[in-house]
Design an enzyme around this catalytic site. Structure first.
Site, short mmCIF file in Angstrom:
data_model
loop_
_atom_site.label_atom_id
_atom_site.label_comp_id
_atom_site.label_asym_id
_atom_site.label_seq_id
_atom_site.Cartn_x
_atom_site.Cartn_y
_atom_site.Cartn_z
N ASP A 345 0.82 -1.15 0.00
CA ASP A 345 0.00 0.00 0.00
C ASP A 345 0.87 1.21 0.00
OD1 ASP A 345 -2.58 -0.93 -0.22
OD2 ASP A 345 -2.32 -1.58 1.54
N THR A 346 1.17 2.43 -0.59
CA THR A 346 2.11 3.32 -1.24
C THR A 346 1.47 4.66 -1.62
OG1 THR A 346 3.23 1.39 -2.08
CG2 THR A 346 3.66 3.45 -3.21
N VAL A 347 2.22 5.77 -1.51
CA VAL A 347 1.74 7.04 -2.03
C VAL A 347 2.71 7.52 -3.11
CG1 VAL A 347 0.59 7.73 0.11
CG2 VAL A 347 2.94 8.49 -0.31
N SER A 364 6.70 4.83 0.59
CA SER A 364 5.83 3.76 1.07
C SER A 364 6.38 3.08 2.32
CB SER A 364 5.71 2.71 -0.05
OG SER A 364 5.01 1.57 0.37
#
Length: 523
Positions: A345-347, A364
């Site tokens: 799950d990461t931006v 992330s």
């Protein structure tokens, strides 16, 4: 052209600068930094650190980052590897002796050293225009005052909260529960950490009381991490790797990231006439799924801290041999067996400024809330990047002291005719290479603009089957099942993307994924 009678987003057009990212507060802060005299790197760093407060289930200062940067006045792109290493005392033999056959997904064994803060400090010193204190000020403010929890963040938070253990529950739950939409999340401990970094640079994080909190917390949880491990954490500049697809160059960060997987996937797809197919029909989805199976099998064999056979993985001959394994009429059951003969799950945030400096940065902690653990004093959430290692003896990505694991996060850039035209990225863990390939083929084979290319429905082949978003027509889903795919309705949106098209007219065009809470903003 968008159908204005249907829900959708228009692209954001501006001339001075644009940010596209997954939370509107971060996009606003990035534009504020640009208007205050900062450059694209200053804006990207300010927005990225704030994303760790806005989306703490996705990222934070206990995580890693990778970046691709086009400096102003030139078309060359530089990379930066801000991924941390395993502690020096980590031993695959010791883990196997405990009965483990694969790396744990959560818990202290999966925690690698945080590399992002070192990267942010180094990049700011080398290429920023503002001071580190000015860059970190917005995140310090919001960490102290709080951020209202956005809808997609609230959904993910509730789903991921069960992994939180010990002190992490104290810092990342409100009254023992995941916060609801509109509730205020505060992180005063992280605000204090950022104030120390603003004053002392990387020493404020990797030395002194913050470092002692990180290491003491990990040791108390049974980790083998040391202050020396933390102090020696240091990122490095890299040279991008690339391939050309239908006249556009795709630039990716080299291993230990998985960007080479996207390059191989595009090289495989170049052997098929995608442009003749319905962009949202079964034949296109089938070919993409089959190419992904083969490209990801290669990833699992070769991508590591030192990818010794990268030349083989990215050769034209390898791509041609893999493409020949694809049957347009039938899904393959076992890509590992089929490709054996070929392989023996990461931006995310992107910013472009008025001088056309372009930053593509991904940041992330890996899975939702990473390892599920946090430091006892400051509440820094530890990533679980060690889960990217394998315990297979002799594998290039075998867990080991001081090694970087295979990473899923990959920033991207497109160039055409020697000119960088588009920083972009796709979040979503393992999906990211497939997402890069789909974004590029949406642009080049089907003529979609960046926003339409991002909006378009997605599918992704996994061990369980072919996950398909609800945007696909029922007849397409049925046709994919007839081709032999184990079709599964996606239980969550697949990935999230951001992009900025740098037109040769001087106009900047920002696009942001509606699957997230964010937006593109320009001025």
């Amino acid at each position: 052209m968008r159908d204005f009678q249907r829900p959708g987003r228009s692209p954001v057009l501006a001339t001075n600068g644009i940010c596209a990212t997954s939370h509107p507060l971060a996009a606003k802060v990035a534009v504020d930094v640009l208007q205050a005299g900062g450059n694209a790197l200053d804006a990207a760093l300010a927005g990225a650190v704030l994303l760790g407060i806005c989306e703490p289930q996705m990222t934070g200062i206990g995580g890693d980052c990778f970046a691709l940067i086009k400096l102003p006045g030139q078309e060359d792109v530089i990379g930066f590897n801000g991924s941390g290493r395993a502690p020096a005392a980590l031993s695959a033999d010791a883990l196997r002796a405990r009965g483990l056959t694969e790396m744990p997904l959560h818990g202290v064994d999966a925690v690698t050293l945080p590399g992002a803060m070192d990267a942010f400090c180094r990049l700011n010193a080398d290429h920023g225009r503002l001071s580190l204190a000015e860059v970190l000020a917005p995140a310090i403010h919001y960490a102290e005052e709080g951020v209202p929890v956005a809808p997609r963040v609230a959904r993910d938070w509730a789903e991921d909260a069960s992994v939180l253990q010990g002190d992490a529950r104290r810092f990342y739950l409100l009254d023992g529960q995941a916060p609801r939409v509109g509730q205020i999340f505060r992180a005063p401990g992280q605000a204090e950490v950022l104030r120390r970094v603003a004053r002392a640079g990387r020493a404020g994080f990797y030395e002194g009381e913050v470092a002692e909190d990180l290491v003491a917390s990990l040791r108390a949880l049974g980790g083998c991490h040391s202050l020396d491990d933390l102090a020696s954490t240091q990122g490095s500049y890299t040279a991008p790797i690339a391939t050309t697809y239908r006249g556009v160059d795709l630039l990716e960060h080299p291993p230990n990231g998985q960007g080479a997987t996207a390059l191989l996937m595009l090289k495989i797809l170049s052997h098929f006439d995608l442009a003749s197919l319905d962009p949202f029909g079964a034949p296109r989805a089938h070919l993409e799924a089959e190419a992904a199976k083969l490209a990801y099998d290669a990833r699992n064999r070769f991508i590591a801290d030192r990818a010794a056979r990268l030349d083989h993985m990215l050769s034209d001959q390898t791509a041609a041999q893999l493409a020949a394994l694809i049957d347009p009429r039938r899904a393959m059951d076992n890509p590992t067996r089929l490709s054996e003969a070929v392989h023996k799950d990461t931006v995310y945030i992107t910013v472009v400024d008025r001088d056309r400096m372009a930053v593509s940065l991904i940041y992330s902690i890996f899975w939702g809330f990473g390892s599920g653990l946090a430091s006892a004093r400051f509440g820094i959430n530890f990533q679980n990047r060690g889960a990217g290692f394998t315990l297979q003896p002799g594998h290039p990505n075998e867990a080991g002291g001081g090694k970087r694991p295979m990473h899923t996060i990959i920033p991207g850039m497109l160039a055409e005719g020697g000119r960088v035209t588009m920083p972009f990225g796709v979040m979503g863990g393992a999906y990211q290479p497939c997402g890069h390939a789909r974004f590029v083929t949406n642009l080049r084979d089907f003529g979609l603009d960046p926003q339409a290319a991002i909006d378009a429905p997605r599918c992704f082949t996994t061990v369980e089957g072919l996950r398909i978003e609800r945007g696909y027509a029922p007849e397409t889903v049925a046709a994919l099942a007839d081709l032999g795919h184990q079709v599964l309705e996606a239980d969550e949106p697949i990935g999230g993307a951001q992009a900025i098209h740098m037109h040769d007219t001087g106009v900047l065009e920002g696009a942001s994924d509606p699957r997230k809470d964010g937006c593109a903003l320009g001025y």
